[in-house]
Design a protein around this motif. Sequence first.
Motif, PDB file in Angstrom:
ATOM      1  N   LEU A   1       0.826  -1.202   0.000  1.00 47.17           N
ATOM      2  CA  LEU A   1       0.000   0.000   0.000  1.00 47.17           C
ATOM      3  C   LEU A   1       0.865   1.258   0.000  1.00 47.17           C
ATOM      4  CD1 LEU A   1      -2.799   1.293   0.164  1.00 47.17           C
ATOM      5  CD2 LEU A   1      -2.670   1.082   2.660  1.00 47.17           C
ATOM      6  N   PHE A   2       1.950   1.224   0.764  1.00 51.12           N
ATOM      7  CA  PHE A   2       2.857   2.366   0.824  1.00 51.12           C
ATOM      8  C   PHE A   2       3.494   2.621  -0.536  1.00 51.12           C
ATOM      9  CE2 PHE A   2       7.281   3.776   1.359  1.00 51.12           C
ATOM     10  CZ  PHE A   2       7.058   5.023   1.926  1.00 51.12           C
TER      11      PHE A   2
ATOM     12  N   ILE B   1       2.367   1.761  -3.451  1.00 53.10           N
ATOM     13  CA  ILE B   1       1.343   2.235  -4.392  1.00 53.10           C
ATOM     14  C   ILE B   1       1.098   3.732  -4.192  1.00 53.10           C
ATOM     15  CG2 ILE B   1      -1.100   2.091  -4.980  1.00 53.10           C
ATOM     16  CD1 ILE B   1      -0.966  -0.896  -4.459  1.00 53.10           C
ATOM     17  N   THR B   2       1.053   4.169  -2.924  1.00 52.51           N
ATOM     18  CA  THR B   2       0.849   5.594  -2.634  1.00 52.51           C
ATOM     19  C   THR B   2       1.971   6.447  -3.212  1.00 52.51           C
ATOM     20  OG1 THR B   2      -0.315   5.035  -0.572  1.00 52.51           O
ATOM     21  CG2 THR B   2       0.532   7.284  -0.795  1.00 52.51           C
ATOM     22  N   VAL B   3       3.205   6.013  -2.994  1.00 45.48           N
ATOM     23  CA  VAL B   3       4.351   6.761  -3.525  1.00 45.48           C
ATOM     24  C   VAL B   3       4.343   6.739  -5.047  1.00 45.48           C
ATOM     25  CG1 VAL B   3       6.870   6.867  -3.604  1.00 45.48           C
ATOM     26  CG2 VAL B   3       5.721   6.309  -1.461  1.00 45.48           C
ATOM     27  N   PHE B   4       3.959   5.605  -5.629  1.00 49.20           N
ATOM     28  CA  PHE B   4       3.905   5.502  -7.083  1.00 49.20           C
ATOM     29  C   PHE B   4       2.884   6.478  -7.672  1.00 49.20           C
ATOM     30  CE2 PHE B   4       1.796   3.657 -10.826  1.00 49.20           C
ATOM     31  CZ  PHE B   4       2.866   3.613 -11.706  1.00 49.20           C
ATOM     32  N   VAL B   5       1.741   6.612  -7.009  1.00 48.84           N
ATOM     33  CA  VAL B   5       0.715   7.539  -7.488  1.00 48.84           C
ATOM     34  C   VAL B   5       1.238   8.976  -7.463  1.00 48.84           C
ATOM     35  CG1 VAL B   5      -1.554   8.514  -6.978  1.00 48.84           C
ATOM     36  CG2 VAL B   5      -1.217   6.043  -6.891  1.00 48.84           C
ATOM     37  N   LEU B   6       1.929   9.341  -6.387  1.00 44.70           N
ATOM     38  CA  LEU B   6       2.507  10.688  -6.309  1.00 44.70           C
ATOM     39  C   LEU B   6       3.516  10.928  -7.425  1.00 44.70           C
ATOM     40  CD1 LEU B   6       3.061  11.090  -2.452  1.00 44.70           C
ATOM     41  CD2 LEU B   6       1.251  12.095  -3.844  1.00 44.70           C
ATOM     42  N   ASP B   7       4.377   9.940  -7.655  1.00 43.94           N
ATOM     43  CA  ASP B   7       5.370  10.075  -8.724  1.00 43.94           C
ATOM     44  C   ASP B   7       4.703  10.133 -10.094  1.00 43.94           C
ATOM     45  OD1 ASP B   7       7.502  10.078  -6.965  1.00 43.94           O
ATOM     46  OD2 ASP B   7       7.751   7.908  -7.031  1.00 43.94           O
ATOM     47  N   LEU B   8       3.655   9.348 -10.275  1.00 38.91           N
ATOM     48  CA  LEU B   8       2.963   9.339 -11.565  1.00 38.91           C
ATOM     49  C   LEU B   8       2.314  10.687 -11.853  1.00 38.91           C
ATOM     50  CD1 LEU B   8       2.070   7.669 -14.009  1.00 38.91           C
ATOM     51  CD2 LEU B   8       0.031   6.997 -12.700  1.00 38.91           C
ATOM     52  N   ILE B   9       1.696  11.295 -10.838  1.00 41.01           N
ATOM     53  CA  ILE B   9       1.079  12.619 -11.027  1.00 41.01           C
ATOM     54  C   ILE B   9       2.159  13.666 -11.307  1.00 41.01           C
ATOM     55  CG2 ILE B   9      -0.307  14.414  -9.944  1.00 41.01           C
ATOM     56  CD1 ILE B   9      -1.711  12.249  -8.338  1.00 41.01           C
ATOM     57  N   ALA B  10       3.271  13.581 -10.564  1.00 34.00           N
ATOM     58  CA  ALA B  10       4.374  14.529 -10.786  1.00 34.00           C
ATOM     59  C   ALA B  10       4.914  14.390 -12.206  1.00 34.00           C
ATOM     60  CB  ALA B  10       5.489  14.281  -9.772  1.00 34.00           C
ATOM     61  N   PHE B  11       5.044  13.164 -12.690  1.00 32.52           N
ATOM     62  CA  PHE B  11       5.515  12.942 -14.065  1.00 32.52           C
ATOM     63  C   PHE B  11       4.540  13.549 -15.073  1.00 32.52           C
ATOM     64  CE2 PHE B  11       5.439  10.322 -17.912  1.00 32.52           C
ATOM     65  CZ  PHE B  11       6.761  10.443 -18.334  1.00 32.52           C
ATOM     66  N   GLY B  12       3.245  13.333 -14.847  1.00 36.64           N
ATOM     67  CA  GLY B  12       2.243  13.890 -15.750  1.00 36.64           C
ATOM     68  C   GLY B  12       2.253  15.399 -15.773  1.00 36.64           C
ATOM     69  N   LEU B  13       2.436  16.019 -14.608  1.00 37.49           N
ATOM     70  CA  LEU B  13       2.491  17.481 -14.549  1.00 37.49           C
ATOM     71  C   LEU B  13       3.727  18.023 -15.261  1.00 37.49           C
ATOM     72  CD1 LEU B  13       1.326  18.186 -10.881  1.00 37.49           C
ATOM     73  CD2 LEU B  13       0.036  18.556 -12.992  1.00 37.49           C
ATOM     74  N   ALA B  14       4.855  17.323 -15.131  1.00 38.19           N
ATOM     75  CA  ALA B  14       6.074  17.773 -15.807  1.00 38.19           C
ATOM     76  C   ALA B  14       5.918  17.679 -17.323  1.00 38.19           C
ATOM     77  CB  ALA B  14       7.264  16.945 -15.340  1.00 38.19           C
ATOM     78  N   VAL B  15       5.293  16.611 -17.796  1.00 37.49           N
ATOM     79  CA  VAL B  15       5.039  16.471 -19.234  1.00 37.49           C
ATOM     80  C   VAL B  15       4.092  17.576 -19.706  1.00 37.49           C
ATOM     81  CG1 VAL B  15       4.028  15.002 -21.006  1.00 37.49           C
ATOM     82  CG2 VAL B  15       5.506  13.998 -19.256  1.00 37.49           C
TER      83      VAL B  15
END
Length: 248
Positions: free
Chosen positions: A81-82, A84-98
């Motif tokens: 679960l931890f 997955i939470t960190v992965f979601v944060l990184d995924l959103i950050a990646f999307g915002l950078a793109v």
Amino acid sequence: MDAIELVAIPDLVLPPKFKMPEFESLTGPASRWYNQLSRAQVRSWKDLASSFLNQYKHMIDMIPDRITLQNMEMRSDETLLFLITVFVLDLIAFGLAVAAEQTRSTANIVKDSEINYNYCVYDSDIATSYGVGAFLLLMGSQALIMLASRCFCCGKALNPTGSRTWAVILFIFCWLFFLVAEICLVAGSVRNAYHTKYRTIFGEQPPSCETVRKGVFGAGAAFIFLTAIVNKLYYICYSDATENKHSL
């Protein structure tokens, strides 16, 4: 040599058609332990069983009970679960950078109504917000990983295993990729928010409308991706080294 001489139990009565077990199959520490037994120590099968249990009691203590297994399963679920939470944060950050790379501001040189001056007109600054958002989310995910692992160096020392070695290597690369990604995001956000304010008289050299270079936010997105992979591998190796330490 008869069967009675093979054991340390005196006055042993064997039942009819009793087949003697092959004691030669005992090797190593078990064989040495059995051979050193004396008749004073072992007078019955019960004594032999007690002696055996006392000798290898530590093996019983090493076997996890039901509660221990349940706790291990809970830790595994919490770890998943931890991550997955960190992965979601990184995924959103990646999307915002793109998104920041695709929406970075552009500028055009425009003449005033009287055609006396040239000045720069910029479009939307939304890329700056995207860049700042990616910066904060990546910082949050990195902080969660470091807090969970106590920043690697603040917790108890781990046993020298392969997992600890990989954890050290991945810890270094994790911070390297993280810092590069954050620098790219900050530089891109600041540059994207800067607008050329001065004007030039018509006929002179037109103003240089400063904009963020293409690829700055893209580089930040690439290093966010690398950070997202490495920090999770680091945490997995750290957790594995921690579990190995507790099991010893």
